[in-house]
Design an enzyme around this catalytic site. Structure first.
Site, PDB file in Angstrom:
ATOM      1  CE1 TYR A 141      -3.278   2.933   0.544  1.00  0.00           C
ATOM      2  CE2 TYR A 141      -2.258   3.253   2.692  1.00  0.00           C
ATOM      3  CZ  TYR A 141      -3.115   3.680   1.708  1.00  0.00           C
ATOM      4  OH  TYR A 141      -3.800   4.856   1.852  1.00  0.00           O
ATOM      5  NE  ARG A 148      -3.037   7.687  -3.605  1.00  0.00           N
ATOM      6  CZ  ARG A 148      -3.980   7.261  -2.763  1.00  0.00           C
ATOM      7  NH1 ARG A 148      -5.236   7.136  -3.177  1.00  0.00           N
ATOM      8  NH2 ARG A 148      -3.669   6.932  -1.520  1.00  0.00           N
ATOM      9  CE1 TYR A 201      -4.204   9.851   8.258  1.00  0.00           C
ATOM     10  CE2 TYR A 201      -3.707   8.136   6.666  1.00  0.00           C
ATOM     11  CZ  TYR A 201      -4.615   8.769   7.492  1.00  0.00           C
ATOM     12  OH  TYR A 201      -5.896   8.321   7.540  1.00  0.00           O
ATOM     13  NE  ARG A 214      -9.486  11.613   6.628  1.00  0.00           N
ATOM     14  CZ  ARG A 214      -8.729  10.538   6.847  1.00  0.00           C
ATOM     15  NH1 ARG A 214      -9.111   9.343   6.427  1.00  0.00           N
ATOM     16  NH2 ARG A 214      -7.579  10.663   7.464  1.00  0.00           N
ATOM     17  CD  GLU A 320     -11.207   1.835   3.733  1.00  0.00           C
ATOM     18  OE1 GLU A 320     -10.091   1.656   4.272  1.00  0.00           O
ATOM     19  OE2 GLU A 320     -11.356   2.099   2.527  1.00  0.00           O
TER      20      GLU A 320
HETATM   21  C1  3EB Z   1      -7.552   5.892   6.111  1.00  0.00           C
HETATM   22  O1  3EB Z   1      -8.383   6.666   6.606  1.00  0.00           O
HETATM   23  C2  3EB Z   1      -8.063   4.551   5.694  1.00  0.00           C
HETATM   24  O2  3EB Z   1      -5.385   5.532  -0.009  1.00  0.00           O
HETATM   25  O3  3EB Z   1      -7.009   6.274  -1.265  1.00  0.00           O
HETATM   26  C3  3EB Z   1      -9.320   5.315   3.053  1.00  0.00           C
HETATM   27  C4  3EB Z   1      -9.704   5.951   1.872  1.00  0.00           C
HETATM   28  C5  3EB Z   1      -8.018   4.835   3.152  1.00  0.00           C
HETATM   29  C6  3EB Z   1      -8.806   6.104   0.814  1.00  0.00           C
HETATM   30  C7  3EB Z   1      -6.576   5.815  -0.194  1.00  0.00           C
HETATM   31  C8  3EB Z   1      -7.136   4.993   2.092  1.00  0.00           C
HETATM   32  C9  3EB Z   1      -7.528   5.621   0.923  1.00  0.00           C
HETATM   33  O4  3EB Z   1      -6.363   6.184   5.986  1.00  0.00           O
HETATM   34  C10 3EB Z   1      -7.559   4.120   4.387  1.00  0.00           C
END
Ligand code: 3EB
Length: 332
Positions: A141, A148, A201, A214, A320
């Site tokens: 990932y 990306r 992050y 989000r 999720e």
């Molecule tokens: C998170 O909140 C959970 O990498 O496009 C959620 C939605 C998550 C999209 C992405 C990853 C992605 O980090 C993971």
């Protein structure tokens, strides 16, 4: 002429004249040649073994297969799917094949959107095999996130603002598969006050941050659609309730509720409610399904929920949840 979402049994004729494309879930058979994303993962607790989800928009359709992307367009809305075989990228000695494939996939998507003069990504669905496996000394990932982000930066697309809604899940096998909806109008990106934006992050979650908002509000003519991205049991930037599936489910639903509140501050239509959303829930361990189903039922009532067995992008996440809803503008 509104953009409509349909869920039905898979059809042998695949798409009708007003279908833009969609997804085929729970079925091993490929859907190649159509802008239909094959999500070969078991459905849990479903009446049907397989489901076809379709985006439909009446009006003259354009279609094509350019940049390796199968796409259809009606008016100013385009749906596309790109599947890349990582084996084709194995010769790139300087980076892992998945990183190279995801960078190439996003380059192709951006070139198509440039050519179509539809610059705005609204929603992206990312799937890849073995998402939590570590190769080249990095979780896959995280390799995907590098590719990306490199493509976003190369195309002068901000890696921190105006990001589309998205999800990223792991399947048992298959290609890197990316589906997307794009339009002529910008999406209104939304964040969750309970969570650090994914683009911020810290490095302990990977050398490059993910790129997604989000949620996003998007506006086809006369409509407002809320896309809530994949939402998990994360508060701040940390996973909460690592070994407690019921706790993760409650936390993810608290996050969804927070995002819906944010959406309602920005919405141009009537307020969105939890029970009107259409949900897709990804469950890491099929055995957790009954607990998750019961937790959802107590929060979202009789809402429409499809459960899919898939791997979540952090090894400690057990589920999720993504969701969406469509409103008409100017009617209430
Ligand atoms: C998170 O909140 C959970 O990498 O496009 C959620 C939605 C998550 C999209 C992405 C990853 C992605 O980090 C993971």
């Amino acid at each position: 002429m509104t953009l409509q979402f349909h869920s039905s049994s898979p059809s042998t004729s695949r798409l009708t004249g007003s279908d833009l494309g969609g997804a085929l879930l729970g079925q091993a058979a490929s859907a190649s040649g159509w802008p239909i994303q094959a999500i070969c993962a078991p459905l849990l607790g479903a009446e049907r073994a397989a489901v076809q989800e379709t985006w439909r928009l009446a009006g003259p359709l354009l279609h094509g297969a350019s940049e390796g992307i199968t796409w259809r367009r009606a008016g100013d809305i385009l749906f596309g799917v790109i599947d890349l075989d990582e084996a084709q990228f194995a010769a790139m000695a300087d980076r892992p094949p998945l990183q190279a494939a995801s960078e190439d996939a996003y380059h192709r998507i951006f070139r198509l959107l440039d050519a179509q003069q539809l610059p705005h990504l609204w929603r992206i669905w990312n799937y890849m095999a073995d998402i939590n496996a570590e190769t080249h000394e990095l979780e896959r990932y995280r390799q995907f996130n590098i590719g990306r982000q490199d493509a976003f930066i190369a195309h002068h697309r901000s890696a921190t603002g105006n990001m589309p809604a998205a999800c990223a899940l792991g399947l048992a096998g298959g290609p890197l598969s990316i589906a997307f909806l794009a339009g002529a109008t910008p999406a209104v990106p939304l964040e969750n006050p309970r969570q650090v934006s994914a683009c911020n992050y810290p490095a302990e979650y990977g050398p490059r941050a993910p790129i997604f908002s989000r949620a996003a509000l998007v506006h086809p003519p006369g409509q407002e659609i809320l896309f809530i991205s994949g939402t998990a049991s994360i508060v701040g930037y940390r996973t909460t309730h690592p070994d407690d599936v019921a706790g993760q489910c409650r936390e993810a639903l608290d996050n969804i509720a927070a995002v819906v509140s944010e959406a309602n501050r920005a919405a141009r239509s009537r307020p969105f409610t939890l029970d009107e959303l259409v949900y897709r829930v990804y469950v890491r361990h099929a055995a957790d399904f009954p607990v998750i189903r019961d937790a959802l039922a107590s929060r979202v009532g009789g809402a429409d929920v499809l459960y899919v067995q898939a791997d979540i992008c952090r090894a400690d996440l057990l589920l999720e949840i993504e969701a969406m809803a469509t409103h008409m503008l100017g009617q209430d």
